[in-house]
Design a protein around this motif. Structure first.
Motif, PDB file in Angstrom:
ATOM      1  N   LEU A 145       0.827  -1.206   0.000  1.00 47.46           N
ATOM      2  CA  LEU A 145       0.000   0.000   0.000  1.00 47.46           C
ATOM      3  C   LEU A 145       0.863   1.258   0.000  1.00 47.46           C
ATOM      4  CD1 LEU A 145      -2.931  -0.789   2.466  1.00 47.46           C
ATOM      5  CD2 LEU A 145      -3.052  -0.512  -0.007  1.00 47.46           C
ATOM      6  N   GLY A 146       1.922   1.245   0.803  1.00 51.72           N
ATOM      7  CA  GLY A 146       2.798   2.409   0.853  1.00 51.72           C
ATOM      8  C   GLY A 146       3.465   2.684  -0.477  1.00 51.72           C
ATOM      9  N   PHE A 147       3.977   1.642  -1.118  1.00 53.97           N
ATOM     10  CA  PHE A 147       4.639   1.828  -2.404  1.00 53.97           C
ATOM     11  C   PHE A 147       3.644   2.273  -3.473  1.00 53.97           C
ATOM     12  CE2 PHE A 147       6.108   0.300  -6.541  1.00 53.97           C
ATOM     13  CZ  PHE A 147       7.375   0.869  -6.592  1.00 53.97           C
ATOM     14  N   ALA A 148       2.459   1.673  -3.483  1.00 53.72           N
ATOM     15  CA  ALA A 148       1.452   2.046  -4.480  1.00 53.72           C
ATOM     16  C   ALA A 148       1.024   3.502  -4.310  1.00 53.72           C
ATOM     17  CB  ALA A 148       0.242   1.117  -4.369  1.00 53.72           C
ATOM     18  N   ALA A 149       0.806   3.923  -3.065  1.00 57.06           N
ATOM     19  CA  ALA A 149       0.418   5.313  -2.823  1.00 57.06           C
ATOM     20  C   ALA A 149       1.549   6.268  -3.188  1.00 57.06           C
ATOM     21  CB  ALA A 149       0.020   5.494  -1.361  1.00 57.06           C
ATOM     22  N   GLY A 173      10.416  13.392  -4.755  1.00 53.86           N
ATOM     23  CA  GLY A 173      10.869  12.233  -3.987  1.00 53.86           C
ATOM     24  C   GLY A 173      10.482  12.333  -2.521  1.00 53.86           C
ATOM     25  N   PHE A 174      10.576  13.545  -1.972  1.00 56.51           N
ATOM     26  CA  PHE A 174      10.182  13.749  -0.577  1.00 56.51           C
ATOM     27  C   PHE A 174       8.688  13.513  -0.397  1.00 56.51           C
ATOM     28  CE2 PHE A 174       8.771  16.415   2.953  1.00 56.51           C
ATOM     29  CZ  PHE A 174       9.651  16.035   3.952  1.00 56.51           C
ATOM     30  N   ILE A 175       7.881  14.055  -1.301  1.00 49.22           N
ATOM     31  CA  ILE A 175       6.430  13.875  -1.222  1.00 49.22           C
ATOM     32  C   ILE A 175       6.067  12.398  -1.316  1.00 49.22           C
ATOM     33  CG2 ILE A 175       4.286  14.248  -2.508  1.00 49.22           C
ATOM     34  CD1 ILE A 175       5.311  17.058  -3.145  1.00 49.22           C
ATOM     35  N   ALA A 176       6.702  11.691  -2.249  1.00 41.00           N
ATOM     36  CA  ALA A 176       6.410  10.264  -2.401  1.00 41.00           C
ATOM     37  C   ALA A 176       6.791   9.489  -1.146  1.00 41.00           C
ATOM     38  CB  ALA A 176       7.153   9.710  -3.612  1.00 41.00           C
ATOM     39  N   GLY A 177       7.930   9.842  -0.549  1.00 32.24           N
ATOM     40  CA  GLY A 177       8.344   9.161   0.671  1.00 32.24           C
ATOM     41  C   GLY A 177       7.403   9.417   1.827  1.00 32.24           C
ATOM     42  N   VAL A 178       7.005  10.672   2.004  1.00 37.96           N
ATOM     43  CA  VAL A 178       6.082  11.009   3.091  1.00 37.96           C
ATOM     44  C   VAL A 178       4.720  10.367   2.860  1.00 37.96           C
ATOM     45  CG1 VAL A 178       4.889  12.893   4.253  1.00 37.96           C
ATOM     46  CG2 VAL A 178       7.280  13.156   3.613  1.00 37.96           C
ATOM     47  N   MET A 179       4.278  10.355   1.607  1.00 42.73           N
ATOM     48  CA  MET A 179       2.996   9.716   1.297  1.00 42.73           C
ATOM     49  C   MET A 179       3.014   8.250   1.719  1.00 42.73           C
ATOM     50  SD  MET A 179      -0.076   9.715  -0.103  1.00 42.73           S
ATOM     51  CE  MET A 179      -0.307  11.018  -1.321  1.00 42.73           C
ATOM     52  N   GLY A 180       4.064   7.528   1.338  1.00 42.28           N
ATOM     53  CA  GLY A 180       4.161   6.128   1.732  1.00 42.28           C
ATOM     54  C   GLY A 180       4.250   5.952   3.234  1.00 42.28           C
TER      55      GLY A 180
END
Length: 444
Positions: free
Chosen positions: A259-263, A372-379
């Motif tokens: 779920l984290g990776f997909a989000a 990259g930061f947004i994607a990391g925080v989202m996950g």
């Protein structure tokens, strides 16, 4: 009734303590200010499960009930005092730096500076901060869902009850539209700021002792970390507790990572779409005013749209989590990054560059870091989210939902271990997705 009392109390406590912490920040040395600001913001950055665990641990130590108004207010204040403190500090630096420095040079009393300059000139902004925190507590879902007890402690829980218990969609939708209008108004009222000035300019005045500054500014973060360790350490001394998790624990770990990776992947796509659109002017104001919709209505709406098929359920869950978290991340990271590049975009337009060329040659290379930061925080946030996952699936699909069940059964020791492992997986996903974004961006 309980929602209003809870929200007003939480906002009042957050504003008073946050203002005091802002004064401590203003008296800290330039060497430590940014680190103390980071420490103050971290409790609000952690998944709600850590705050819930802290509230339950503190009430257990004090011999109080772990359900009800008091613990909900405590948890909301713990999450928001840092946000208020940093917000007040930045407002003072941006708007009153020159006046305070002049007053300090002329040996004006400290109380006069605080009362006649800061409070008198920032009372409107402080009122806006109060109502912003009020709206955040009013629409909170995760913490009141676990700790609220029999009372309806937030607007989101009220919507949840209208849909889940009474099946009254008409009234629930009315509440949702009112909530979105309410929150959006305060987002639009927030004072806009130049991010670079906030980062580079510092102000120091006041003579608070540095040990006192460190003690109070680090107290929220240390309390959260100590509460986590207080649950983990006893559990590690009783290794037989870990066997209770069984093989199901590793299945939930994999599903949480999925779920984290997909989000994170969805957030990258959304960021590139926003970068391609490059919203300026009125369109930017529209995006800035967008607020995350009701978690309850998003959950039930996607359930009605996608049905109960297992493979579609995961898709709807990823979509719902992305809808909830991306508006915050856009306003926090992507919008300031786009604004810093606006002059380059305007210059490229004058020279005849098209939208696609501007995106590929100017925006995309310089947006790799914030994306990259947004994607990391989202996950990270998705892996730690439990309320929407439980709402949409009704079962233990992730580690966060498992931890929620353990906390509700007062298994704080085992719940602490699951929360710690959940956060670890969140950071692993963060590092992985950040590296993937950088690699693909450089290759393309």
């Amino acid at each position: 009734m309980w929602s209003s009392i809870q929200s007003a109390t939480s906002a009042s406590i957050s504003l008073v303590i946050g203002f005091f912490l802002a004064l401590l920040l203003l008296s800290s040395g330039r060497r430590w200010t940014k680190w103390l600001m980071l420490a103050l913001l971290l409790p609000g950055f952690f998944p709600p499960l850590m705050i819930v665990l802290t509230g339950m641990q503190v009430t257990d130590w004090l011999g109080l009930s772990s359900l009800g108004l008091g613990v909900v207010v405590f948890c909301h204040a713990l999450m928001n005092v840092g946000l208020v403190a940093v917000g007040v500090y930045q407002l003072v630096v941006m708007r009153l730096k020159g006046m305070i420095e002049l007053a300090t040079v002329e040996s004006a009393p400290y109380k006069m500076i605080v009362g006649s300059i800061i409070l008198r000139r920032l009372w409107r902004e402080l009122a806006i901060l109060f109502f912003l925190v009020f709206s955040m507590c009013f629409t909170s879902f995760s913490i009141p869902l676990i700790l609220g007890g029999d009372q309806t402690m937030s607007f989101e829980v009220l919507v949840y009850q209208k849909v889940r218990v009474y099946n009254d969609w008409n009234q629930a939708l009315f509440y949702v539209f009112f909530e979105m209008f309410f929150v959006s108004c305060f987002i639009w009222l927030l004072p806009k700021q130049d991010d670079e000035s906030v980062v580079t300019e510092l102000l120091q005045f006041g003579r608070w002792p540095m040990p006192m500054v460190f003690a109070f500014c680090l107290a929220p973060l240390l309390l959260v970390l100590f509460s986590e360790l207080a649950g983990v350490l006893p559990a590690l001394t009783q290794l037989h507790l870990l066997s209770e998790l069984g093989g199901h624990f590793w299945v939930l770990s994999f599903q949480s990572l999925y779920l984290g990776f997909a989000a994170s992947f969805v957030s990258v796509l959304l960021c590139w779409c926003m970068g391609y659109l490059s919203p300026w002017g009125k369109l930017r104001k529209v995006f800035q005013g967008l607020s995350a919709p009701s978690a309850v209505v998003v959950g039930f709406g996607l359930m009605l749209l996608f049905g109960d098929q297992p493979y579609l359920q995961l898709v709807s869950l990823v979509l719902g989590l992305s809808i909830l978290f991306f508006p915050y991340l856009y306003r926090w990271q992507l919008d300031p990054a786009l604004q810093r590049l606006q002059s380059q975009v305007e210059m490229a337009k004058v020279m005849g560059a098209g939208r696609s060329q501007i995106f590929w040659d100017i925006l995309r290379p310089q947006l790799v870091s914030p994306v990259g930061f947004i994607a990391g925080v989202m996950g990270f946030w998705v892996i730690g989210e439990f309320a929407l996952v439980q709402l949409m699936t009704g079962k233990e699909l992730t580690l966060a939902v498992l931890a929620q069940g353990l906390l509700e059964r007062y298994r704080l020791d085992l719940g602490s271990i699951v929360i710690l492992w959940t956060i670890t997986l969140g950071f692993v996903n963060w590092l992985f997705i950040g590296g993937v974004v950088r690699v693909f961006s450089h290759r393309s």
